[in-house]
Design a protein around this motif. Structure first.
Motif, short mmCIF file in Angstrom:
data_model
loop_
_atom_site.label_atom_id
_atom_site.label_comp_id
_atom_site.label_asym_id
_atom_site.label_seq_id
_atom_site.Cartn_x
_atom_site.Cartn_y
_atom_site.Cartn_z
N ARG A 194 91.38 61.11 66.06
CA ARG A 194 92.32 60.99 64.94
C ARG A 194 92.63 59.52 64.71
N GLY A 195 91.86 58.65 65.33
CA GLY A 195 92.15 57.22 65.25
C GLY A 195 90.95 56.44 64.74
N LEU A 196 90.69 55.31 65.40
CA LEU A 196 89.64 54.39 64.95
C LEU A 196 88.29 55.09 64.77
N THR A 197 87.93 55.92 65.74
CA THR A 197 86.62 56.57 65.69
C THR A 197 86.53 57.45 64.45
N ALA A 198 87.59 58.21 64.20
CA ALA A 198 87.63 59.05 63.00
C ALA A 198 87.64 58.19 61.75
N GLY A 199 88.40 57.10 61.77
CA GLY A 199 88.48 56.23 60.60
C GLY A 199 87.12 55.66 60.23
N GLN A 200 86.38 55.26 61.24
CA GLN A 200 85.06 54.70 60.98
C GLN A 200 84.12 55.78 60.42
N ALA A 201 84.20 56.98 60.98
CA ALA A 201 83.37 58.08 60.47
C ALA A 201 83.75 58.40 59.02
N ARG A 202 85.04 58.41 58.74
CA ARG A 202 85.51 58.67 57.38
C ARG A 202 85.04 57.58 56.42
N ASP A 203 85.06 56.34 56.91
CA ASP A 203 84.65 55.20 56.10
C ASP A 203 83.17 55.34 55.71
N PRO B 11 86.77 64.10 61.06
CA PRO B 11 85.84 63.88 59.95
C PRO B 11 84.55 64.68 60.17
N GLU B 12 84.00 65.12 59.09
CA GLU B 12 82.76 65.91 59.10
C GLU B 12 81.69 65.20 59.92
N GLY B 13 81.02 65.93 60.73
CA GLY B 13 79.93 65.35 61.51
C GLY B 13 80.37 64.85 62.87
N LEU B 14 81.44 64.06 62.91
CA LEU B 14 81.80 63.40 64.17
C LEU B 14 82.10 64.39 65.30
N THR B 15 83.02 65.31 65.06
CA THR B 15 83.35 66.23 66.14
C THR B 15 82.19 67.20 66.39
N GLY B 16 81.42 67.49 65.35
CA GLY B 16 80.21 68.31 65.55
C GLY B 16 79.24 67.60 66.49
N ALA B 17 79.06 66.32 66.29
CA ALA B 17 78.13 65.55 67.13
C ALA B 17 78.65 65.46 68.57
N VAL B 18 79.95 65.30 68.70
CA VAL B 18 80.57 65.24 70.03
C VAL B 18 80.31 66.55 70.79
N ARG B 19 80.52 67.65 70.13
CA ARG B 19 80.33 68.95 70.79
C ARG B 19 78.85 69.22 71.03
N HIS C 27 71.34 61.45 67.60
CA HIS C 27 71.15 60.66 66.37
C HIS C 27 70.11 61.29 65.44
N ARG C 28 69.24 62.15 65.98
CA ARG C 28 68.30 62.85 65.10
C ARG C 28 68.96 64.07 64.46
N ALA C 29 69.77 64.76 65.25
CA ALA C 29 70.44 65.96 64.72
C ALA C 29 71.52 65.59 63.71
N PHE C 30 72.16 64.42 63.89
CA PHE C 30 73.19 63.94 62.96
C PHE C 30 72.63 62.67 62.33
N ASP C 31 73.25 61.54 62.57
CA ASP C 31 72.63 60.28 62.17
C ASP C 31 73.05 59.23 63.17
N GLU C 32 72.49 58.05 63.05
CA GLU C 32 72.68 57.05 64.09
C GLU C 32 74.15 56.64 64.21
N ALA C 33 74.79 56.36 63.08
CA ALA C 33 76.19 55.91 63.13
C ALA C 33 77.07 56.99 63.77
N THR C 34 76.85 58.23 63.37
CA THR C 34 77.65 59.33 63.93
C THR C 34 77.41 59.46 65.43
N ALA C 35 76.16 59.28 65.86
CA ALA C 35 75.86 59.37 67.29
C ALA C 35 76.59 58.27 68.06
N ILE C 36 76.58 57.06 67.53
CA ILE C 36 77.26 55.95 68.21
C ILE C 36 78.76 56.24 68.30
N LEU C 37 79.34 56.70 67.21
CA LEU C 37 80.78 57.01 67.22
C LEU C 37 81.09 58.17 68.16
#
Lengths: 299, 299
Positions: free
Chosen positions: A153-162, B32-40, B105-115
């Motif tokens: 809910r912080g920086l990581t989410a903000g960057q993903a949202r961005d 945000p869409e993608g981020l928590t999906g990638a985490v899980r 990073h293949r299932a999502f994208d590179e930025a999402t994987a890094i985050l």
């Protein structure tokens, strides 16, 4: 304290932060080639040190022992430096310049930049855990606050949202949430860290967080105004690329320059009001407010 | 406990870890869409759960209250999952498969994987800081240990060293250091975390760390042997790419298959000896040693 004396005390605080930051990460000759060099390059680059100074001034304003908040202030700056490295990556903003110098992945390479960012975030938690000047209870609370600020809910989410907003239209509320998560959450954590070290609790802690949140929102509008000014003719501002930021929705898109400027002033007034509610924070306010006069903003 | 009962208890431990991991990160619909999906996706992918099970068995072996080490065990797995995401990135190993599925990073994208990786590392520290079942002193020590394991002498350094070895000749000692930093440091932290929760201190804690370090070195050789076996004709092992690992110096390069196998056996014997010195750890040993029988290793 007159303005000159205040500015001098802020400069002393900044110098103390920079000395301590340089001690808290390994020397370039330690660790694998490149990695510690990239860490120092990113962390010790010239910068405002907004977050650690905010921590230290808030701590002082609310009665902390001098220097007690220095390490947690540095931890906040480490997190900030890590977030800048990540923002600039090819897969994110793909920026070539930051603070007037090559971005970390350009000066080193992409893998090294990613590892440097991860190493800095990780070190921030280590610095807090090892800060023997603070009680173990306080260290845990600081660590939990920092993790919350960086988290989903912080920086990581903000960057993903961005990244997600590219090409999409956002409501003003969505832009505010984005700006808060990208910038505000770490300012809130930085100010609250100082207050926690000073022993501030509950409602006053919340008010101090609100002060920082509003400053963060105002600051983001200021950045957008500077970018808009630059796009209108003056070239890229402050040695950074406009990069992929250009053309993305900001409050200026919906409110216009004058409306955005008024909104910024509104946030600043609300920030000052929040500190009044907290019953302190004079030098934190003076410092933060002063940053808005550093550079004439498009008006 | 006979083998069947032991295996069943390990399976129960693994299931408890997986249930808790799923609770400790946000649901896919949050954030945000993608981020928590990638985490899980990365965290809950099928896996051995070697590190958290090691934490929990070590904690049990040395007398911790049942379940007291569950959250710190999960924190170790979060760090491990983050490190795998990063290892696989295009700028690092550029791997397409991991655990038989597309890399993050293949299932999502590179930025999402890094985050997602950054979010998981960050969450690990949050989980420890918020673990109200442990004393604040213990939480700090666990956080400091984890940060040390990830830091500039740990995983981060190991990954940087790994990238640096491409094309270079390394001595056997350098390969051991690399293997230790890439794998061993987190195994050491995982085992010591369990021991710390059980109240183990000083010399015994050091011996438990030595056990895990030697297991880690043996494990890396096992992986290299499996890769060598695959290269000799059987195809890519265990659903992962050989990717850029192929052709890099390992102990097999210098010692040959038979020499590497003997070295692995030597590390295993030394690991068992370290636990004897610590005066406990029977189930941790039984579990770790059992992993070496999971799959026939080239001999």
């Amino acid at each position: 304290m007159d303005d000159a004396a205040f500015l001098q005390s802020v400069e002393q605080t900044r110098a103390a932060v920079e000395r301590r930051l340089a001690q808290l990460v390994p020397a370039e000759c330690q660790g694998p080639e490149g990695l510690t060099g990239a860490v120092r390059y990113a962390l010790l680059a010239p910068g405002k040190r907004f977050r650690p100074i905010l921590t230290l001034l808030t701590a002082r304003d609310f009665g902390a022992v001098d220097g007690a908040a220095l390490d947690v202030a540095c931890a906040c700056e480490m997190v900030h430096a890590a977030s800048l490295i990540l923002d600039d990556l090819p897969s994110m903003d793909d920026a070539g310049l930051r603070r007037g110098r090559a971005t970390t992945h350009r000066a080193f390479d992409e893998a090294t930049a990613i590892l440097a960012a991860v190493g800095l975030l990780n070190r921030a938690f280590g610095v807090i855990a090892e800060d023997s000047g603070l009680s173990t209870d306080l260290r845990n609370r600081l660590s939990a606050r920092l993790s919350e600020a960086v988290g989903f809910r912080g920086l990581t989410a903000g960057q993903a949202r961005d990244l997600g907003r590219r090409g999409g239209a956002l409501s003003n509320d969505e832009i505010d949430l984005l700006n808060h998560q990208k910038t505000g959450v770490l300012l809130v954590a930085a100010a609250q860290a100082g207050a926690l070290v000073a022993g501030v609790e509950d409602a006053r802690l919340t008010a101090i967080g609100e002060f920082a949140r509003r400053i963060g929102l105002a600051f983001q509008i200021r950045d957008d105004l500077i970018d808009a000014e630059a796009l209108a003719g003056a070239g890229a501002p402050e040695g950074k690329d406009l990069g992929k930021d250009a053309g993305m929705p900001t409050l200026i898109t919906s409110l216009g320059i004058e409306g955005a400027r008024r909104t910024m002033e509104g946030y600043l007034a609300a920030a000052e009001a929040a500190l009044a509610e907290a019953g302190g924070g004079e030098s934190a306010w003076r410092f933060a407010h002063g940053l808005f006069r550093d550079r004439k903003v498009a008006a």
